[in-house]
Design an enzyme around this catalytic site. Structure first.
Site, PDB file in Angstrom:
ATOM      1  N   TRP A 359       0.860  -1.245   0.059  1.00 49.58           N
ATOM      2  CA  TRP A 359      -0.004  -0.069  -0.154  1.00 49.58           C
ATOM      3  C   TRP A 359       0.898   1.251  -0.061  1.00 49.58           C
ATOM      4  O   TRP A 359       0.307   2.403  -0.252  1.00 49.58           O
ATOM      5  CB  TRP A 359      -0.952   0.176   1.295  1.00 49.58           C
ATOM      6  CG  TRP A 359      -0.544   0.261   2.434  1.00 49.58           C
ATOM      7  CD1 TRP A 359       0.373  -0.743   3.166  1.00 49.58           C
ATOM      8  CD2 TRP A 359      -0.472   1.269   3.421  1.00 49.58           C
ATOM      9  NE1 TRP A 359       0.950  -0.317   4.451  1.00 49.58           N
ATOM     10  CE2 TRP A 359       0.091   0.938   4.677  1.00 49.58           C
ATOM     11  CE3 TRP A 359      -1.025   2.499   3.286  1.00 49.58           C
ATOM     12  CZ2 TRP A 359       0.547   1.946   5.708  1.00 49.58           C
ATOM     13  CZ3 TRP A 359      -1.138   3.301   4.411  1.00 49.58           C
ATOM     14  CH2 TRP A 359      -0.269   3.037   5.620  1.00 49.58           C
ATOM     15  N   ASP A 360       2.233   1.266   0.210  1.00 48.73           N
ATOM     16  CA  ASP A 360       3.087   2.326   0.196  1.00 48.73           C
ATOM     17  C   ASP A 360       3.031   3.059  -1.205  1.00 48.73           C
ATOM     18  O   ASP A 360       3.035   4.352  -1.276  1.00 48.73           O
ATOM     19  CB  ASP A 360       4.604   1.785   0.173  1.00 48.73           C
ATOM     20  CG  ASP A 360       4.731   0.688   1.470  1.00 48.73           C
ATOM     21  OD1 ASP A 360       3.922   0.173   2.008  1.00 48.73           O
ATOM     22  OD2 ASP A 360       6.068   0.715   1.924  1.00 48.73           O
ATOM     23  N   GLU A 490       1.707  -1.707  13.316  1.00 51.90           N
ATOM     24  CA  GLU A 490       1.669  -3.051  13.374  1.00 51.90           C
ATOM     25  C   GLU A 490       2.098  -3.498  14.767  1.00 51.90           C
ATOM     26  O   GLU A 490       2.150  -4.871  15.133  1.00 51.90           O
ATOM     27  CB  GLU A 490       2.558  -3.449  12.232  1.00 51.90           C
ATOM     28  CG  GLU A 490       1.852  -3.282  10.686  1.00 51.90           C
ATOM     29  CD  GLU A 490       2.848  -3.615   9.940  1.00 51.90           C
ATOM     30  OE1 GLU A 490       2.554  -3.900   8.742  1.00 51.90           O
ATOM     31  OE2 GLU A 490       4.091  -3.415  10.004  1.00 51.90           O
ATOM     32  N   LYS A 602       4.525   2.008  16.055  1.00 51.99           N
ATOM     33  CA  LYS A 602       5.325   1.911  15.225  1.00 51.99           C
ATOM     34  C   LYS A 602       5.659   2.842  13.998  1.00 51.99           C
ATOM     35  O   LYS A 602       6.503   3.408  13.692  1.00 51.99           O
ATOM     36  CB  LYS A 602       5.270   0.557  14.374  1.00 51.99           C
ATOM     37  CG  LYS A 602       6.103  -0.096  13.476  1.00 51.99           C
ATOM     38  CD  LYS A 602       5.914  -1.216  12.731  1.00 51.99           C
ATOM     39  CE  LYS A 602       6.968  -1.621  11.538  1.00 51.99           C
ATOM     40  NZ  LYS A 602       6.384  -2.670  10.772  1.00 51.99           N
ATOM     41  N   GLN A 603       4.333   3.451  13.870  1.00 47.78           N
ATOM     42  CA  GLN A 603       4.217   4.447  12.846  1.00 47.78           C
ATOM     43  C   GLN A 603       3.055   5.088  12.844  1.00 47.78           C
ATOM     44  O   GLN A 603       2.087   4.564  13.499  1.00 47.78           O
ATOM     45  CB  GLN A 603       4.307   3.905  11.206  1.00 47.78           C
ATOM     46  CG  GLN A 603       2.966   3.273  10.820  1.00 47.78           C
ATOM     47  CD  GLN A 603       3.220   2.374   9.592  1.00 47.78           C
ATOM     48  OE1 GLN A 603       4.049   1.396   9.504  1.00 47.78           O
ATOM     49  NE2 GLN A 603       2.759   3.039   8.556  1.00 47.78           N
TER      50      GLN A 603
END
Length: 768
Positions: A359-360, A490, A602-603
């Protein structure tokens, strides 16, 4: 910062001094590619030290059987491996019979390597003393042609610094290669034929299972002191390898050079039976042009790329080097010529993650390619997903979804899901939303609405069907909920009501209903075709609207923020600043169980939603959410710092924005995550571009117009960039005192600057 051996330079990546312990890191950082193939910066000559061999062909993959202790319905049968392809760079070097190997040399002096990003070539140079005391100076220059993308070229020169000796140069092709990341230690290639014709050599091989056929080829010129020799050679043919040996008596001070022309042709682009002939045609071009002319063509090709894509920064060399490294790698990885290809997370720099598409691409890469290339390149990336729609419907069907609902894969090569971690494969479904967001983003930027009736609406409907079926009604909440998911963060699996997932689901459903209406009104013929294909009904649209209108979002009255998911506040909330440095990165120091129970992110997760859908939230809401979530984020995903940089700039937190920018732009150069030897983070590099253009430049589309809110970090004197907006090229130059806009196009252009309407004339730059 974990490493700092890369020398600051505006246009080059430079390493000085040889250290065996950083060979694998440098193999990643000095990688080269041309969109059709790429390779790690492995040494041409023998090297017995630690190395990670890697040469890759775009679109060629292997379905490595999934290795798990249990099996569930819908689980991917294989993990798509990016394949280490037959090696064509090899050149063995012998001096008076002694094999040259940097790992066994007595002494290495003046070791230097340079990746010249401006001109697109990679070079190593050094002086080495062999175990037999022979001393040589090597200069090896290599590039993969952007113009003839099946061809690479090497100029490998050996100067003798001791008394006269016999030097042997042995160029070879080798198809006995393996993948570093093979689950079962199996080989993925079968050699079909090794053959020579005169001074040309060919190895035809096929991948097992997928049966991609490739011909690896080479031809060389030998020169003494730059004068071509009519060199005799011996050939050695083995089952998987072919070697030519050129031996020459060389006097002290003389230089023996080998110019090697080599590469790959595959049955993706040629008839299977014609591969050797296709290879001969490529070699003919290479030999006709010669090394110098090919190198000049390479410089010209890169000059054209940089003319549009460059971002210049005045006053901060590390920031400048960082952004150019990111832009260079993106252009090496994907050229936009072939809609069958996509942008892998490691590009051509490593094998980790497998697959060519995440999906990046939709979330991070499309804006870069959309604004720095022709809009057809971005359209090709959207078409790639359109072409995989049937597979996405199949993927959803395996999980029990019906009626043409589509779940796009987390990782794919051909549209099939090939990611084999259950908490991501089955649960990280937010990826589906990014596919639709990219269509919206493309139309918003290019004005090319025609894409929606042509191809986009079918994808939008299939994704909306998935969301409508995936949500279920909660009687206690009197709302629709989405249970058992993993959000962009995640470090939390199998949670209920991840805010970002629920929000993008709601948005996709609303967008679907509005686009169906718009196509019905303005493109009747297309609407009838799509309605026939999808059997879409009014009742179904009402059901979508019902779910969207009644979606549940977890919210904290105490903090006045949306919660990342249900029960997030049950966690012990301890900011990252309180973590001991010895505990970082937590993904390498902690157990998975401990990570999942922690509050650490994580992000960007909630903040990812605020980035995509910022028009739906006030600056005060963004400020609250940024203050709450940023201190809990460890940024152990490469996709995280850029989003935080853009939002920090919007909030005028310029010091933070600058720090996040440096982190995203130098993530690999400075190896923040201690993993660059596995390859570079290619897809996040597009986020680096966004952190300047959308972050500091403040570029947005507002009411169908380009809008800028320029800011500049205090560390910079000036910066500039270009964007291609609807076939008009706008150059933006920002200093502390003013912003200047220049236009290359056919007409003047109205834009917004700091919310105020301004006009850029064709020959009259605008200064604000």
């Amino acid at each position: 910062m974990n490493q700092d051996y890369i020398k600051p330079d505006n246009w080059s990546i430079i390493e000085e001094g040889f250290e065996g312990g950083r060979v694998k890191s440098s193999e990643s950082l000095f990688s080269i590619g041309n969109g059709a193939m790429g390779q790690r910066a492995n040494f041409e000559e023998n090297y017995s030290g630690e190395t990670f061999q890697g040469s890759y062909i775009a679109g060629v993959y292997y379905p490595d059987k999934t290795k798990v202790g249990w099996w569930k319905n819908g689980y991917p049968e294989y993990f798509a491996k990016v394949l280490n392809a037959p090696n064509w760079i090899g050149i063995e070097v012998l001096v008076n019979g002694e094999i040259f190997d940097l790992h066994t040399c007595k002494n290495i002096e003046d070791f230097r390597r340079e990746l010249n990003m401006k001109e697109g070539w990679y070079q190593r140079s050094f002086i080495a003393t062999l175990p037999n005391d022979e001393k040589i100076r090597i200069v090896a220059t290599r590039f993969l042609s952007m113009e003839i993308d099946e061809l690479g070229a090497i100029d490998y020169s050996v100067e003798l610094l001791t008394e006269a000796a016999e030097i042997t140069l042995r160029p070879y092709l080798d198809s006995s290669i393996t993948n570093t990341d093979a689950n079962w230690e199996e080989k993925f290639w079968q050699t079909l034929k090794v053959k020579t014709e005169g001074d040309q050599a060919f190895i035809t091989a096929k991948t097992l299972k997928t049966e991609f056929h490739a011909c690896t080829f080479m031809q060389s010129k030998v020169l003494l002191n730059n004068k071509e020799l009519n060199a005799q050679f011996e050939e050695e043919i083995l089952q998987d390898k072919v070697t030519f040996s050129y031996s020459q008596k060389v006097e002290k001070g003389q230089t023996l050079s080998l110019q090697k022309f080599a590469g790959y042709v595959t049955d993706m682009n040629h008839e299977r039976n014609d591969l050797v002939d296709a290879a001969k045609a490529v070699l003919a071009k290479g030999m006709d042009h010669g090394f110098e002319a090919l190198l000049n063509m390479q410089k010209e090709a890169w000059a054209r790329i940089w003319e549009m894509a460059d971002i210049s920064i005045d006053g901060d060399i590390k920031a400048q080097q960082g952004i150019r490294f990111n832009i260079f790698q993106l252009n090496q990885t994907y050229s936009g010529k072939d809609e069958r290809l996509n942008i892998g997370p490691k590009g051509f720099t490593g094998e980790k993650y497998g697959g060519s598409t995440y999906w990046d691409t939709e979330a991070y890469c499309i804006p870069f390619y959309m604004a720095t290339k022709d809009q057809q390149v971005a359209r090709n990336l959207l078409t790639y997903r359109y072409n995989h729609l049937e597979k996405a419907i199949e993927n959803a069907g395996k999980l029990g979804f019906k009626n043409g609902a589509a779940l796009y894969p987390m990782v794919t090569m051909n549209g099939e899901e090939s990611h084999n971690e259950w908490e991501i494969t089955f649960e990280e479904i937010h990826r589906n939303g990014a596919i639709v967001f990219a269509i919206y983003n493309y139309v918003r930027f290019t004005g090319d609405f025609d894409y929606i009736p042509e191809k986009g609406l079918e994808v939008i409907i299939a994704v909306a069907r998935f969301w409508q079926q995936r949500a279920n009604f909660s009687t206690p909440k009197n709302k629709y909920v989405i249970l058992g998911v993993t959000g962009p963060n995640e470090y939390e699996n199998n949670v209920n009501n991840n805010w970002y997932t629920n929000y993008i689901a709601q948005w996709c459903l609303e967008y679907c209903v509005s686009m169906v209406e718009k196509v019905k009104d303005g493109h009747k013929e297309d609407f009838d075709r799509i309605a026939g294909l999808t059997s879409l009904t009014d009742a179904e649209l009402l059901a979508m609207k019902e779910v969207a209108d009644n979606m549940y979002f977890p919210f904290s009255e105490e903090y006045e923020v949306y919660l990342q998911q249900d029960n997030f506040l049950d966690k012990e909330i301890i900011p990252v600043s309180k973590l001991e440095k010895s505990q970082r990165p937590i993904n390498q120091k902690w157990s998975w169980d401990r990570i999942l129970r922690s509050c650490y992110i994580k992000q960007a997760d909630v903040l990812q939603g605020f980035y995509f859908f910022e028009d739906n939230f006030s600056i005060e809401e963004l400020e609250k959410h940024f203050k709450f979530y940023e201190p809990l984020t460890v940024h152990e995903s490469s996709l995280s710092p850029c989003v935080h940089s853009i939002q920090a700039a919007k909030l005028d937190r310029m010091e933070q924005a600058y720090e996040f920018y440096l982190r995203t732009s130098r993530l690999d150069l400075d190896d923040y995550n201690n993993e660059v030897e596995e390859g570079c983070h290619i897809t996040s590099m597009a986020g680096t571009w966004m952190s300047i253009v959308e972050g500091f430049g403040g570029m947005r589309i507002v009411n169908d117009q380009l809008s800028f809110t320029p800011r500049i970090p205090e560390q910079w004197n000036a910066y500039s960039f270009k964007v291609n907006f609807r076939n008009q090229i706008i150059k933006v130059e920002v200093t502390a005192g003013k912003t200047s806009f220049y236009l290359e196009g056919t007409d003047s252009l109205d834009i917004l600057v700091n919310g105020k309407k301004e006009t850029i004339g064709l020959n009259t730059p605008l200064a604000v």
